[in-house]
Design an enzyme around this catalytic site. Structure first.
Site, PDB file in Angstrom:
ATOM      1  CB  SER A 110      60.406  48.471  -9.371  1.00 20.83           C
ATOM      2  OG  SER A 110      59.345  48.037  -8.878  1.00 20.83           O
ATOM      3  CE  LYS A 123      61.516  45.524  -6.318  1.00 19.72           C
ATOM      4  NZ  LYS A 123      60.596  46.033  -6.831  1.00 19.72           N
ATOM      5  CB  SER A 156      61.473  44.283 -10.687  1.00 17.75           C
ATOM      6  OG  SER A 156      61.027  45.370  -9.863  1.00 17.75           O
ATOM      7  CE  LYS A 186      64.213  46.908 -10.722  1.00 14.11           C
ATOM      8  NZ  LYS A 186      63.023  46.515 -11.412  1.00 14.11           N
TER       9      LYS A 186
END
Length: 339
Positions: free
Chosen positions: A67, A70, A122, A224
Site C-alpha cells: 500500500s 498508494k 489506506s 504511508k
C-alpha cells in the site's frame, strides 16, 4: 531519629533520580551516535530536497511494495484538477478486499476526502473510487506508469491503484524509486498537509492516521504504511529537523517504526543539511538566481566549525558559476551550476 531517617531517604531518592536521568540521557546520546541494526530486505535514507542517498541496502531490489504505492494514486488525484469533484460510490468500490474506509453503495464523497481516506486509512475502496473517476476507461494503471516514466522511476511497474497483489503481481518497485516518488510528492503542499494529518473527521466519522511514527515522533512529517502477505511490512516516512528533511523507506521490515525513528535520530544527531539554492528563485548577494533544482549537501557535523563558510562564485556577467563550502581556505565541497 525518624525525621533524620526520612530526610536521608528522600535525599537518596533525589540522588537516585538524578543519576537515573544523567544515565538515561547519556544512553540516548550514545544510541543516536551508533548506526542502528536493520533487518529488512531493502531500505534507503534519502535527503528529501536533493534526492541524495545517505544510506541503504538493496535500494534497487524490485519487489511488491503493497500500500505504500498508494502515494502514486494520491499524487495523481491531487494533480488531476478534480479534487472537489463528487464521486458516487459504486458496487465495485464497496467490494474491494483488505483495508477500507467502509464506503457504502450510493455514497457521495469528494476526491479530496477520498485521498484523505486513501493516505490515512489506506482505504482500498477509496483507491478504487479515485481511479474510476479520474481514468474512466479503467486505464489508471497506465496513468500511474506514465507518471513513473516522467519521474524516471525506472524500476517501478504499477498494476493497480491499491497495491494489492492477490489478483496480479501487485505494484513492483524499489526503496529508491519509492523514496524518489515520495520526495516528489512532498513538493505538493496539499499532499504534505494530508500525510501530516493525525486525525481527520468527515460525516461524524474520525479517521486516525495509521502511521504510528506521526503520533509518537516529534520530527515526523508524514508517511504511508503497507502490508500484504507477499510484500510483508512496507513503510515510507519523512521527518524534518530545522532545514534537514529525510525520507526513509523500508521493505519487508518487521520492526519498521522503531527502525525509522532510530535512523532519523542517527542522522539528525550526526549530520546537517547546508542549503545553497532552492528550486526556483533565489536572492544571493543582491542577485536573482533561478535554479532548476535544490542544491545543497548533507555533511557530518563534526567536519564543521566556526571557520566553515559558503562561497558563491560568479563570472564577469554576474552569472553564478559555482557553489562552494570552505573550511578556512580548504574546499570541502563544490558544485558547478552546469553539472
Amino acid at each position: 531519629y525518624l525525621i533524620y531517617f526520612l530526610c536521608i531517604y528522600f535525599n537518596m531518592k533525589k540522588i537516585i533520580l538524578f543519576f537515573f536521568l544523567i544515565f538515561n540521557s547519556h544512553f540516548v546520546n550514545i544510541k543516536s551516535n551508533i548506526f542502528p541494526d536493520i533487518n529488512c530486505s531493502s531500505y534507503i535514507v534519502m535527503n528529501a530536497k536533493t534526492k541524495e542517498v545517505l544510506a541503504g541496502k538493496n535500494i534497487n531490489l524490485k519487489r511488491s511494495v503493497a500500500s505504500i504505492s498508494k502515494i502514486m494514486t494520491a499524487i495523481l488525484a491531487l494533480e488531476s484538477g478534480e479534487i472537489f469533484d463528487m464521486v458516487t460510490i459504486e458496487d465495485k468500490d464497496t467490494k474491494m478486499e483488505g483495508s477500507s474506509i467502509y464506503l457504502k453503495l450510493g455514497d457521495k464523497i469528494s476526491i479530496l476526502d477520498l485521498t484523505y481516506g486513501l493516505l490515512l486509512r489506506s482505504g482500498n475502496d477509496a483507491a478504487s473510487a479515485i481511479s474510476r473517476h479520474i481514468e474512466k476507461n479503467d486505464n489508471f494503471a497506465l496513468k500511474m506508469n506514465e507518471k513513473a516514466q516522467e519521474l524516471n522511476l525506472s524500476d517501478s511497474t504499477f498494476n493497480n491503484p491499491s497495491g494489492l497483489d492477490i489478483d496480479d503481481e501487485g505494484n513492483i518497485s524499489t526503496s529508491f524509486d519509492i523514496a524518489s516518488l515520495y520526495s516528489y510528492c512532498l513538493e505538493n503542499n496539499l499532499f504534505k498537509a494530508i500525510v501530516s494529518t493525525k486525525n481527520y473527521s468527515i460525516n461524524n466519522v474520525s479517521w486516525r492516521n495509521k502511521n504510528k511514527l506521526l503520533h509518537r515522533y516529534q520530527y515526523c512529517t508524514g508517511g504511508k504504511t503497507g502490508y500484504t502477505y507477499k510484500a510483508k511490512r512496507t513503510l515510507v516516512t519523512s521527518a524534518k529537523k530545522e532545514d534537514f528533511e529525510l525520507v526513509i523507506v523500508t521493505l519487508n521490515c518487521g520492526n519498521d517504526f522503531q527502525i525509522h525513528e532510530d535512523l532519523y535520530e542517527y542522522f539528525f544527531n550526526n549530520y546537517c543539511y547546508i542549503n545553497f539554492l532552492d528550486k526556483g528563485i533565489n536572492y544571493i548577494n543582491d542577485k536573482i538566481i533561478k535554479s532548476e533544482k535544490n542544491i545543497g549537501l548533507t555533511i557530518e557535523k563534526n567536519k564543521l566549525d566556526d571557520n566553515t563558510y559558503k562561497i558563491y562564485r560568479f563570472d564577469n556577467n554576474n552569472n553564478l558559476l559555482e557553489c562552494q563550502l570552505r573550511k578556512n581556505n580548504e574546499i570541502l565541497w563544490s558544485r558547478f551550476l552546469n553539472e
